[in-house]
Design an enzyme around this catalytic site. Structure first.
Site, PDB file in Angstrom:
ATOM      1  N   LYS A  25     -18.288  10.078 -26.062  1.00 59.90           N
ATOM      2  CA  LYS A  25     -17.343  10.560 -25.050  1.00 59.90           C
ATOM      3  C   LYS A  25     -15.930  10.741 -25.626  1.00 59.90           C
ATOM      4  O   LYS A  25     -15.290  11.767 -25.401  1.00 59.90           O
ATOM      5  CB  LYS A  25     -17.321   9.576 -23.863  1.00 59.90           C
ATOM      6  CG  LYS A  25     -16.415   9.998 -22.727  1.00 59.90           C
ATOM      7  CD  LYS A  25     -16.922   9.489 -21.399  1.00 59.90           C
ATOM      8  CE  LYS A  25     -16.757   7.997 -21.234  1.00 59.90           C
ATOM      9  NZ  LYS A  25     -15.512   7.633 -20.557  1.00 59.90           N
ATOM     10  N   ASP A 323     -15.411  -1.388 -24.363  1.00 56.64           N
ATOM     11  CA  ASP A 323     -16.256  -0.808 -23.311  1.00 56.64           C
ATOM     12  C   ASP A 323     -17.625  -1.487 -23.215  1.00 56.64           C
ATOM     13  O   ASP A 323     -18.439  -1.126 -22.366  1.00 56.64           O
ATOM     14  CB  ASP A 323     -16.449   0.689 -23.556  1.00 56.64           C
ATOM     15  CG  ASP A 323     -15.170   1.467 -23.289  1.00 56.64           C
ATOM     16  OD1 ASP A 323     -14.297   0.953 -22.574  1.00 56.64           O
ATOM     17  OD2 ASP A 323     -15.036   2.591 -23.808  1.00 56.64           O
ATOM     18  N   LYS A 350      -9.905  -1.188 -16.279  1.00 63.57           N
ATOM     19  CA  LYS A 350     -10.860  -0.099 -16.519  1.00 63.57           C
ATOM     20  C   LYS A 350     -11.280   0.562 -15.199  1.00 63.57           C
ATOM     21  O   LYS A 350     -10.663   0.329 -14.171  1.00 63.57           O
ATOM     22  CB  LYS A 350     -12.074  -0.633 -17.284  1.00 63.57           C
ATOM     23  CG  LYS A 350     -11.719  -1.197 -18.656  1.00 63.57           C
ATOM     24  CD  LYS A 350     -11.211  -0.112 -19.580  1.00 63.57           C
ATOM     25  CE  LYS A 350     -10.745  -0.668 -20.906  1.00 63.57           C
ATOM     26  NZ  LYS A 350     -10.005   0.293 -21.702  1.00 63.57           N
ATOM     27  N   ARG A 354     -13.337  -4.980 -14.459  1.00 67.16           N
ATOM     28  CA  ARG A 354     -14.632  -5.377 -15.041  1.00 67.16           C
ATOM     29  C   ARG A 354     -14.775  -6.856 -15.344  1.00 67.16           C
ATOM     30  O   ARG A 354     -15.894  -7.388 -15.322  1.00 67.16           O
ATOM     31  CB  ARG A 354     -14.894  -4.574 -16.324  1.00 67.16           C
ATOM     32  CG  ARG A 354     -15.278  -3.149 -16.038  1.00 67.16           C
ATOM     33  CD  ARG A 354     -15.651  -2.406 -17.299  1.00 67.16           C
ATOM     34  NE  ARG A 354     -15.919  -1.008 -16.984  1.00 67.16           N
ATOM     35  CZ  ARG A 354     -15.855  -0.019 -17.849  1.00 67.16           C
ATOM     36  NH1 ARG A 354     -15.527  -0.261 -19.106  1.00 67.16           N
ATOM     37  NH2 ARG A 354     -16.117   1.213 -17.481  1.00 67.16           N
TER      38      ARG A 354
HETATM   39  C1  S3P Z   1     -10.881   5.435 -24.908  1.00 69.79           C
HETATM   40  C2  S3P Z   1     -10.161   4.292 -25.069  1.00 69.79           C
HETATM   41  C3  S3P Z   1     -10.431   3.052 -24.336  1.00 69.79           C
HETATM   42  C4  S3P Z   1     -11.799   3.055 -23.701  1.00 69.79           C
HETATM   43  C5  S3P Z   1     -12.105   4.347 -23.015  1.00 69.79           C
HETATM   44  C6  S3P Z   1     -12.040   5.506 -24.002  1.00 69.79           C
HETATM   45  C7  S3P Z   1     -10.505   6.631 -25.688  1.00 69.79           C
HETATM   46  O1  S3P Z   1      -9.479   2.895 -23.312  1.00 69.79           O
HETATM   47  O2  S3P Z   1     -11.921   1.992 -22.784  1.00 69.79           O
HETATM   48  O3  S3P Z   1     -13.406   4.305 -22.442  1.00 69.79           O
HETATM   49  O4  S3P Z   1     -11.288   7.593 -25.751  1.00 69.79           O
HETATM   50  O5  S3P Z   1      -9.415   6.623 -26.263  1.00 69.79           O
HETATM   51  P1  S3P Z   1      -8.034   2.206 -23.579  1.00 69.79           P
HETATM   52  O6  S3P Z   1      -7.329   3.058 -24.534  1.00 69.79           O
HETATM   53  O7  S3P Z   1      -7.370   2.175 -22.239  1.00 69.79           O
HETATM   54  O8  S3P Z   1      -8.361   0.835 -24.099  1.00 69.79           O
END
Ligand code: S3P
Length: 444
Positions: A25, A323, A350, A354
């Site tokens: 993702k 995550d 989140k 969570r």
């Molecule tokens: C992500 C960073 C993370 C993660 C999210 C995707 C990213 O969040 O939890 O699912 O793609 O940079 P945070 O940057 O808020 O920790």
């Protein structure tokens, strides 16, 4: 019409299989955003086709970028840095995605018109001041001025200044937001960032966007500036380790089973789940490792594990498993002894709170926990086996909570009703199909 709830009444039977997992993702969203700033048509193969990624596609289309999905390839017709077609009264809808909501902002900071950014109910409760404040220092105003959540209006500017920014949360979204702002800002932006996933840094290197990184133990010093031009590119997106995590744990907790997950992103800033589970006694091996576009990819081999040990989880692994904690908590519930996870207040920021919700679900399953604002102790029981009826209903439709309960039902038993199963479509649309078709799970 989609189902109101899933009914799971049977544990999964033992399996020996090889599976593929949907595309990563973080890399999918970054590929789209950077391709929109490149000149010409970029091609992303195996792009994740989830709702979060469609939110990114829709935002970019609203900004005048042509995007076509054909077979397994996504074609993105970039219009160069700041090449968006800005219009009056544009609204960008980030849906459920924190990454889209936070990373689209730095790309529109030169808009001559106010742009509205909104999201769904879950995203609208999440903190955006963590990105609007540093963007404010660069010269961007948000309205209403003191508001911390979406919906917000962004007013662009042509008078932007480079900043020195300290990112203390270990958030890749905050770090990336400011890294992307450099594309529209003169001079050099300096970011002193607590370690977090480094996909943006790797993409900058492979796209020749000026970047220097001084790697430290806990923080990295990153300096970025805008290139004259970004060339269009091709990328083959590997499987998502965060989605893989649910199948890794499914295998660990199912007797006599073996699973190979092929072509998964194995970037070391994402490997916390493997390190933590192996410390708990699991048998996970990484094989066939190769480099693609600067990212490490390979196969994950995992076996069932009988004697799981509790863990006092080192906080240095928090960001690389951020995550995956919900599903790690499930392993802790089956481990011998008390596990301790700390400095995890970010988990409550989140898609759902969570840390709190994870604890509540474990309690519902009869697992004792001790919860604080930023830590959880889980009193594991290797003989944990569920016999009652369980319902997952009010959970902010958090995709990872839905997947957690599905895996709990398939490995620990009981009769489960999991409401709003479509929530999984934000990150992992093939989740149920892989469970049912490839691994034979009985889910109604
Ligand atoms: C992500 C960073 C993370 C993660 C999210 C995707 C990213 O969040 O939890 O699912 O793609 O940079 P945070 O940057 O808020 O920790």
């Amino acid at each position: 019409m989609s189902a109101k709830y899933l009914l799971i009444k049977e544990k999964i039977k033992k399996f020996k299989k090889k599976i593929k997992i949907d595309g990563d993702k973080s890399i999918s969203i970054r590929s789209l955003l950077l391709a929109s700033q490149a000149v010409g048509v970029s091609k992303a193969k195996n792009l994740l086709k989830s709702e979060d990624v469609f939110s990114a596609i829709n935002c970019l289309r609203t900004l005048g970028i042509k995007i076509i999905l054909k077979n397994n390839t996504c074609f993105i017709e970039g219009r160069g840095i700041n090449g968006f077609r800005f219009r009056k009264n544009i609204t960008l809808d980030a849906g459920n995605s924190g990454t889209v909501g936070r990373l689209i902002l730095p790309l529109i900071i030169k808009s001559p018109y106010k742009i509205k950014i909104k999201g769904d109910k879950s995203l609208s409760r999440r903190d955006f001041s963590r990105v609007t404040q540093p963007l404010n220092n660069i010269g961007i105003n948000f309205f209403p001025t003191k508001k911390k959540n979406l919906p917000l209006y962004l007013k662009g500017s042509n008078f932007l200044r480079p900043i020195k920014y300290i990112e203390r949360l270990g958030s890749a979204q905050c770090k990336t937001c400011i890294m992307l702002a450099c594309l529209n800002t003169p001079g050099e932006i300096e970011i002193f960032a607590k370690k977090s996933r480094n996909h943006t840094e790797l993409m900058y290197k492979s796209l020749n966007i000026p970047i220097s990184i001084k790697v430290g133990k806990k923080f990295d010093l990153i300096k970025v500036s805008s290139p004259k031009k970004i060339n269009s590119f091709k990328i083959n997106i590997p499987g998502d380790i965060s989605s893989s995590a649910f199948f890794i744990v499914l295998t660990i907790l199912t007797n006599d089973s073996y699973l190979i997950l092929s072509h998964i992103n194995l970037n070391s800033s994402r490997l916390g789940i493997i390190k933590i589970l192996n410390k708990m006694g699991a048998n996970i091996k990484l094989k066939n490792i190769k480099n693609y576009n600067g990212e490490r990819c390979g196969d994950i081999h995992v076996k069932s594990t009988k004697n799981l040990k509790s863990i006092n989880c080192p906080t240095s692994l928090n960001s690389s498993a951020i995550d995956e904690f919900l599903i790690i908590f499930l392993v802790a519930a089956k481990a011998n002894g008390v596990s301790f996870f700390k400095n995890l207040s970010e988990l409550n920021q989140k898609e759902s709170p969570r840390l709190k919700l994870g604890s509540k679900i474990l309690n519902m399953m009869g697992v004792k926990t001790k919860l604080t604002k930023n830590s959880i102790k889980i009193y594991g029981n290797p003989n944990l086996s569920l016999k009652k009826k369980y319902e997952l209903k009010n959970y902010y439709k958090d995709h990872r909570v839905m997947a957690l309960c599905t895996i709990a039902a398939l490995t620990l038993g009981g009769e489960w009703k999991v409401y709003n199963p479509d929530s999984i479509k934000t990150s992992f649309p093939s989740f149920l199909k892989i469970l049912k078709k490839n691994l034979g799970a009985k889910i109604h």
